[in-house]
Design an enzyme around this catalytic site. Structure first.
Site, PDB file in Angstrom:
ATOM      1  N   GLU A  68      20.955  36.645   5.096  1.00  0.00           N
ATOM      2  CA  GLU A  68      20.326  35.751   4.117  1.00  0.00           C
ATOM      3  C   GLU A  68      21.416  35.207   3.193  1.00  0.00           C
ATOM      4  O   GLU A  68      22.040  35.960   2.446  1.00  0.00           O
ATOM      5  CB  GLU A  68      19.288  36.534   3.306  1.00  0.00           C
ATOM      6  N   GLU A  93       8.705  42.637  -1.879  1.00  0.00           N
ATOM      7  CA  GLU A  93       8.940  41.347  -1.234  1.00  0.00           C
ATOM      8  C   GLU A  93      10.446  41.133  -1.211  1.00  0.00           C
ATOM      9  O   GLU A  93      11.080  40.930  -2.245  1.00  0.00           O
ATOM     10  CB  GLU A  93       8.226  40.200  -1.952  1.00  0.00           C
ATOM     11  N   LYS A 151      10.196  44.068 -15.864  1.00  0.00           N
ATOM     12  CA  LYS A 151      11.639  43.915 -16.101  1.00  0.00           C
ATOM     13  C   LYS A 151      12.123  42.675 -15.346  1.00  0.00           C
ATOM     14  O   LYS A 151      12.263  42.682 -14.134  1.00  0.00           O
ATOM     15  CB  LYS A 151      12.437  45.138 -15.626  1.00  0.00           C
ATOM     16  N   CYS A 157      13.281  32.989  -1.091  1.00  0.00           N
ATOM     17  CA  CYS A 157      13.137  33.977  -0.010  1.00  0.00           C
ATOM     18  C   CYS A 157      12.498  33.363   1.231  1.00  0.00           C
ATOM     19  O   CYS A 157      12.740  33.817   2.338  1.00  0.00           O
ATOM     20  CB  CYS A 157      12.355  35.192  -0.493  1.00  0.00           C
TER      21      CYS A 157
HETATM   22  P1  NDP Z   1      18.749  41.954  -6.684  1.00  0.00           P
HETATM   23  O1  NDP Z   1      17.900  42.547  -5.640  1.00  0.00           O
HETATM   24  O2  NDP Z   1      19.913  42.723  -7.172  1.00  0.00           O
HETATM   25  O3  NDP Z   1      17.873  41.555  -7.971  1.00  0.00           O
HETATM   26  C1  NDP Z   1      16.466  41.440  -7.999  1.00  0.00           C
HETATM   27  C2  NDP Z   1      15.895  42.171  -9.212  1.00  0.00           C
HETATM   28  O4  NDP Z   1      16.183  43.558  -9.104  1.00  0.00           O
HETATM   29  C3  NDP Z   1      16.499  41.734 -10.556  1.00  0.00           C
HETATM   30  O5  NDP Z   1      15.521  41.847 -11.567  1.00  0.00           O
HETATM   31  C4  NDP Z   1      17.574  42.771 -10.775  1.00  0.00           C
HETATM   32  O6  NDP Z   1      17.917  42.878 -12.143  1.00  0.00           O
HETATM   33  C5  NDP Z   1      16.870  44.010 -10.273  1.00  0.00           C
HETATM   34  N1  NDP Z   1      17.745  45.110  -9.867  1.00  0.00           N
HETATM   35  C6  NDP Z   1      19.039  45.075  -9.476  1.00  0.00           C
HETATM   36  N2  NDP Z   1      19.486  46.320  -9.207  1.00  0.00           N
HETATM   37  C7  NDP Z   1      18.457  47.164  -9.432  1.00  0.00           C
HETATM   38  C8  NDP Z   1      18.290  48.580  -9.336  1.00  0.00           C
HETATM   39  N3  NDP Z   1      19.277  49.383  -8.948  1.00  0.00           N
HETATM   40  N4  NDP Z   1      17.092  49.105  -9.645  1.00  0.00           N
HETATM   41  C9  NDP Z   1      16.082  48.319 -10.042  1.00  0.00           C
HETATM   42  N5  NDP Z   1      16.183  46.984 -10.176  1.00  0.00           N
HETATM   43  C10 NDP Z   1      17.359  46.405  -9.865  1.00  0.00           C
HETATM   44  O7  NDP Z   1      19.251  40.561  -6.180  1.00  0.00           O
HETATM   45  P2  NDP Z   1      20.590  39.835  -6.643  1.00  0.00           P
HETATM   46  O8  NDP Z   1      20.348  39.199  -7.906  1.00  0.00           O
HETATM   47  O9  NDP Z   1      21.780  40.725  -6.593  1.00  0.00           O
HETATM   48  O10 NDP Z   1      20.745  38.802  -5.450  1.00  0.00           O
HETATM   49  C11 NDP Z   1      21.406  39.246  -4.267  1.00  0.00           C
HETATM   50  C12 NDP Z   1      20.717  38.746  -3.039  1.00  0.00           C
HETATM   51  O11 NDP Z   1      19.374  39.200  -3.001  1.00  0.00           O
HETATM   52  C13 NDP Z   1      20.591  37.243  -2.936  1.00  0.00           C
HETATM   53  O12 NDP Z   1      21.736  36.678  -2.440  1.00  0.00           O
HETATM   54  C14 NDP Z   1      19.426  37.112  -2.022  1.00  0.00           C
HETATM   55  O13 NDP Z   1      19.874  37.248  -0.704  1.00  0.00           O
HETATM   56  C15 NDP Z   1      18.541  38.296  -2.352  1.00  0.00           C
HETATM   57  N6  NDP Z   1      17.417  37.961  -3.268  1.00  0.00           N
HETATM   58  C16 NDP Z   1      16.195  37.780  -2.726  1.00  0.00           C
HETATM   59  C17 NDP Z   1      15.142  37.421  -3.527  1.00  0.00           C
HETATM   60  C18 NDP Z   1      13.792  37.194  -2.964  1.00  0.00           C
HETATM   61  O14 NDP Z   1      12.998  36.463  -3.565  1.00  0.00           O
HETATM   62  N7  NDP Z   1      13.431  37.810  -1.852  1.00  0.00           N
HETATM   63  C19 NDP Z   1      15.298  37.196  -4.957  1.00  0.00           C
HETATM   64  C20 NDP Z   1      16.630  37.454  -5.447  1.00  0.00           C
HETATM   65  C21 NDP Z   1      17.625  37.814  -4.610  1.00  0.00           C
HETATM   66  P3  NDP Z   1      19.224  42.087 -12.709  1.00  0.00           P
HETATM   67  O15 NDP Z   1      19.157  40.706 -12.158  1.00  0.00           O
HETATM   68  O16 NDP Z   1      19.019  42.161 -14.179  1.00  0.00           O
HETATM   69  O17 NDP Z   1      20.395  42.851 -12.216  1.00  0.00           O
END
Ligand code: NDP
Length: 480
Positions: A376, A244, A168, A278
């Protein structure tokens, strides 16, 4: 799904606009819970009937090698989708895509070399084997910051282990995950081994982490959603987890470093992928005697770096991927000033007439308790803090809940090794930053995650070990 495209039919659709240009780029269906069940069924059947895990390593390796070759053939197309959906510079996207082909090529070797262990020291009557078995159906949730790269740091290793996948992608960056599914099919991956469901994290993502017929979940994203993943695993079937999560990664610069080199590396460490990374080096910790000079050197790099249209080959920093992320970064910049930090440079949006861009930002007079020093930000925002002794540098570096990555810049081997050994981080760089390849594992200490991706460790993560005890000759009877 199950090796074929499923027409969107009357499903609700999600339109993605290019964050740099504000024009529609892709349209994907919001899959339903029934779609997810069908995808898990397909992956379940493909795993349980051993159509993939039952093949020999050579056959699995051949599929992975063909996938690498097809990614190279379609590299331009994939890179354009990455740039248009994510906003990253096209030259960077292209390099990432070629790196992804390399991941598949490297993992093909692991499909052949993965093996267990044997014990010939249990006495003449008993022989012991340890075999590595694929975990089963893996749910794979990936974020929007590196849609294809993060996917390819996992998929080849998962497939090399013999597992099957339901992926997903983030709702805003689905295109290249769908392209990879098509490529895998073209490369000869049996139907049902790679399935993709598109849609929002809060609905379809949540259903995937709760799904009772998924054996393992690999999640990359925020620490907040990572916590939900852990809760969901406990409430459903105790699925195995790989996480991660976030980072607040230190870059320690000693006065004896090659400061020109370090300033360029520090600017790259926070500017690359607009800091939406990240492992971004977002906390600069500099020896006090050179701190002011070094801040000026980093500022000079920030002034020269090319921010702009990601389709321009010369661009180094592109657009912020989502409006929400843009607002988050700007709110941290405001909060930093409100909390008393000094804005040395940047701190503003770049007006390109359309899209969302933020220029690299440097804060001085930062204290450890400020939100910009602890949380972050996931944007091109760097904080600078001075230190007097190596002990203090290590202490500041470790003063965080995270432990994803760290860099140290020094020409002194004792300092480099002391810092490398004592700072809590899963990935470390000495006199460089953000370097890497498919051989070295990725993953975090502390609240930055569980488990490792990539390298031999990455393929082992998707296996579980089985101990086999083999009696030789006649058993010594229990009932005499
Ligand atoms: P999220 O953790 O919300 O998104 C990461 C993934 O998880 C996306 O595919 C998202 O789908 C999915 N997701 C969101 N909610 C759920 C849930 N309840 N159950 C299962 N999967 C879910 O990150 P955000 O996009 O909201 O970003 C917010 C913050 O997260 C950033 O500002 C950053 O600090 C951190 N982040 C860190 C990352 C890393 O590489 N460590 C990567 C991305 C974000 P969808 O996008 O379709 O909602």
């Amino acid at each position: 799904m199950n090796g074929a495209w499923v027409p969107a039919g009357d499903r609700e659709l999600f339109d993605r606009q290019s964050p740099a240009h504000g024009v529609p780029v892709t349209r994907v269906p919001k899959c339903t819970v029934e779609d997810l069940d069908a995808a898990v069924d397909a992956a379940r059947r493909a795993f349980d009937d051993r159509r993939w895990s039952g093949l020999n390593g050579q056959a699995r390796a051949a599929v992975l090698l063909r996938t690498g070759a097809l990614i190279r053939e379609r590299a331009d197309e994939i890179a354009y989708f990455e740039t248009l959906e994510n906003g990253k510079p096209i030259s960077q996207a292209r390099a990432e895509v070629l790196g992804c082909a390399d991941m598949f090529e490297y993992a093909s070797g692991l499909a052949r070399s993965l093996h267990g262990d044997s014990f010939n020291n249990l006495g003449d009557g008993l022989f012991g084997l340890v075999t590595r078995e694929p975990v089963g159906v893996v749910g794979l949730i990936t974020p929007w910051n590196f849609p294809f790269l993060i996917l390819c740091e996992r998929v080849p290793y998962i497939l090399a282990s013999g597992c099957t996948i339901v992926a997903k992608p983030s709702e805003v960056t689905s295109a290249t995950t769908l392209i990879l599914a098509e490529i895998l099919s073209d490369a000869g991956l049996p139907d049902g081994c790679m399935n993709v469901v598109t849609g929002a994290g809060s609905s379809i993502g949540q259903a995937l982490i709760e799904h009772p017929r998924v054996d393992m979940l690999s999640f990359t994203g925020s620490t907040a959603v990572g916590r939900r993943v852990v809760e969901a695993a406990g409430k459903s079937n105790f699925k195995k987890l790989g996480l991660e999560l976030g980072g607040k990664n230190p870059q320690i610069v000693f006065a004896d470093a090659d400061l020109e080199d370090a300033a360029d590396g520090v600017a790259f460490g926070i500017g690359f992928n607009t800091g939406q990374c990240c492992v971004s080096g977002s906390r600069l910790i500099v020896e006090r005697s050179v701190a002011d000079d070094f801040a000026r050197m980093v500022q000079a790099k920030f002034d020269k770096v090319r921010v702009g249209d990601p389709l321009d080959e010369a661009t180094q920093i592109g657009a912020i991927t989502t409006e929400a992320q843009n607002a988050t970064i700007m709110s941290y910049i405001e909060r930093g000033q409100a909390e008393g930090a000094r804005l040395i440079c940047g701190g503003a949006q770049l007006d390109m007439g359309r899209g969302q861009f933020i220029v690299p930002t440097l804060f001085g007079d930062v204290t450890r308790d400020m939100s910009i020093a602890r949380e972050e930000i996931f944007g091109p925002v760097l904080t600078i803090m001075p230190f007097d002794t190596i002990e203090e540098a290590i202490e500041i570096a470790n003063d965080t809940d995270y432990g994803l990555a760290a860099s140290v810049w020094t020409k002194n081997i004792d300092k480099a090794l002391t810092v490398t050994r004592q700072v809590q981080a899963g990935r470390f760089w000495v006199n460089t930053t953000l370097a890497g390849g498919p051989e070295l594992p990725l993953g975090g200490f502390r609240q930055s995650g569980w488990g490792r991706e990539a390298g031999i460790y990455g393929v082992e993560e998707y296996t579980q070990v089985k101990s086999v005890h083999i009696e030789i000759g006649k058993r010594d009877h229990w009932v005499k």
